[in-house]
Scaffold this active site. Sequence first.
Site, PDB file in Angstrom:
ATOM      1  N   ASP A   1      -7.919  64.433 -19.863  1.00  0.00           N
ATOM      2  CA  ASP A   1      -9.113  65.265 -20.016  1.00  0.00           C
ATOM      3  C   ASP A   1      -9.781  65.574 -18.681  1.00  0.00           C
ATOM      4  O   ASP A   1     -10.517  66.555 -18.562  1.00  0.00           O
ATOM      5  CB  ASP A   1     -10.127  64.565 -20.919  1.00  0.00           C
ATOM      6  CG  ASP A   1      -9.668  64.491 -22.357  1.00  0.00           C
ATOM      7  OD1 ASP A   1      -9.061  65.460 -22.831  1.00  0.00           O
ATOM      8  OD2 ASP A   1      -9.909  63.456 -23.005  1.00  0.00           O
ATOM      9  N   ALA A   2      -9.554  64.712 -17.703  1.00  0.00           N
ATOM     10  CA  ALA A   2     -10.257  64.877 -16.431  1.00  0.00           C
ATOM     11  C   ALA A   2      -9.560  65.847 -15.486  1.00  0.00           C
ATOM     12  O   ALA A   2     -10.060  66.104 -14.388  1.00  0.00           O
ATOM     13  CB  ALA A   2     -10.431  63.517 -15.761  1.00  0.00           C
TER      14      ALA A   2
END
Length: 810
Positions: free
Chosen positions: A473-474
């Site tokens: 997600d990052a």
Amino acid sequence: MSYGYFSSDGKEYIITRPDTPRPWFNYLFNDRYHALVSHSGGGYSYYLDPKYYRILRYDHIHTDRPGRYIFIRDEKTGKVWTPNWQPFRKPLTSWQCRQGLSYTTITSQNDGVAAEITYLVTVEDPVELWLVSLTNRSKVRKELKVYPFVEFISGDVEVETCYRNIICLYNEARYDNKQEAIISFKHPFKHFHKQGWSFFGTSAKVTGHDTQKESFLGRYNDIQNPQRILDGKLGNSETRGEDMVGVLETGVELAPGASKEFVVVLGFTDKRNDVPQLLKKYKSVPQAKKELAHIKEYWDEVIERVSVNTPDPEFDRMVNIWGKYQLCAITHWRGTSHYHGVEGGLGYRDTAQDSEGLLSLELDIARKKLEKILYYQYNSGHAVSGFSDIEGTWENTAAKGVTKKADVAVWLPYTVASYIKETGDLNFLKKEVAFHDGGSATVYEHVLRAVRYIYSQRGSHGLPLIGLADWNDAYDHVGLKGEGESVWLGMALARACRKVKRLAEFVGDPKTAKEMQEKYEELKTIVNTQGWDGKWYLAAFNDDGYKIGSADNKEGKVPLNSQTWAILSKVVPPDRLPKILDVIDHYLETPYGPALFLPSYSKFNPGIGRVTSFAEGTKENAAVFSHACAFKIVADCVLKRGDSAYETFKKLTPMNPAKSDAERYRVEPYVWAEYVIGPGSEYKFGEGAFTWNTGTAPWMFTAATEWILGARRDYEGLKIDPCLPKRWRRAWIRRPFRGAVYEITLRNPEGVTSGVREVTVDGKKIEGNVVRPHSDGKVHQVEVLMGSNQKPVTRNQNRAAKPRKTAIKK
């Protein structure tokens, strides 16, 4: 320093000191209500959704306050204490907490009074109970005042947090004399507001109450110094338009040796008329004890449903009890945890993986979750990033088909294929299920659209576009301009093509099988042409074509997921396999498992995203990310590397000797942690973080039962394909499968890691290693003799990257 130990049966973790390095939590839950309870009664509760229907306030894990407290005041001496230890944190004569399966019991003694509080959530109603017992251990009569306490939010915690000065003006809390309980709620302030009511009562006789937080605590005080309790007189206050608490007063007189029991009832409902009947039903000590007995009986049955017995009791404890309990807990309530702030809803990919992991254990719940993610798919084949059954999708704009996380739809084919393998229910594929943005299609068509959509969304290298994230997600800036591509997602899509090809063959759809094989071959070629960096696979290309995970990078090299998923997707050629195993085994390895990549990023890179701004070694910035390590365990089993798989499994367990220093590891020693801070951290290497709510739980349960012990679902039946550590000469697993139960004994006299020479079912030898479904409701005995001339893939001693020192810094 030791803070606790497991009970002899492993079903409780017994905490012996209240000053643990972090609050050590338990999940208490049913289908509608979730209570997160720390070892001192801290945490919060909610109904249906952790954001929208938050019941209790909880500030932060660093204070573990406020909580569910029982204040006790000795009327003769004026001394005040709590059995919880919090919030006063003063020494007690004795203290202990037992974190059990869906209950938490705190026992303590002070000033000659022994107290016990057992927290539990009822079997079916949105109610939690505190079963309280007080005993006079002194030789003098005790005159006590006892005060159950909570602090209410009773509504949307996000808007409460952002606009506390305004949102509190909608609050109301009053003591209902007829119900003998406090009722707390927020008045509607939007046209779509869905109202709910908290209630708080007790079976003991109520002699006073308070609901105004400020007047209860006193001017400039906090919960560590509540003036009304210290004075011994509540104000009987009612609340309208300010912060709310729930405090009840009851008198208790105890002769020497005498005891008193009562129950505290805390709950929430979106139907105001349900409050009286719920209070009436549960303001009863016998009813509370009955609920507790039912809970224990239920979890005893769940433990036995899928059960293992191996030479390693710690492996067994995580698979049989705590890892399994964690899996069930997060499958019910994945949207929050004690380290979360105000989030709600469920992540799409999380729900898909939880459902797949739960199939052998709680099939009905797994199917409900599966049908939910089918609904939250778009007509295009893409899917939402996450959703709340109360507030809708995280995108909140289904009509526009917002595409944020690029990978979400890829998890759907995996889960559907696994469901068909587990059940053999081909009719499920024919079921019509609605799309979130209108229209409907069969489950089979949903699966095909998922694969075809991701395949259609590809960039200049032929790899899937990453959007605002893939699994990581990052990596949220990699594709901001719409051109960034994910190597990992190319592998994940290739794996999905293989899964759907087999499914298509099983249902007699050769055209689709051919299509999926062609897509797989194309993706395999692209991944190996574009995604290979010379000694390992890349993670991604950003919008500007910058390689992420490359040897040319100063930071963020050797992305673990791209190496393990090259194995899981079967795209890695034989000549490259030793190279990627070498960097996994030597470059990324730590005492806690392999890091997500190395070295950590040290400054923000706007072409990659927030992963580069996390503190070194934390979260996706080169932590030892347990979820990714679980992928590695399954990849090891695919390659028949039984010793490597077992070694990583053991490193991930909270009982890993490297985690025995509680002052360093800090978090709960009985559940999986999302990650351990990696070697890039200056002083936190080895600290655990973000327990309970992690995709590690389903993958570790699957890795243990289906891959290491090898009782794996397949279309034709139950495939027996173990991948053991060599020193295990015997192992055993029980699991249900298609209407029967199989008790499988694995014998490994030669100490091999894999290979099945012979399988007998109920004393009769079968051909091959697939047990055909009996579906007769009976228990069948399966004997497996292991042995093979096949050599497992071993560690390559020719290191592709310079080895690092991984010793813990002192």
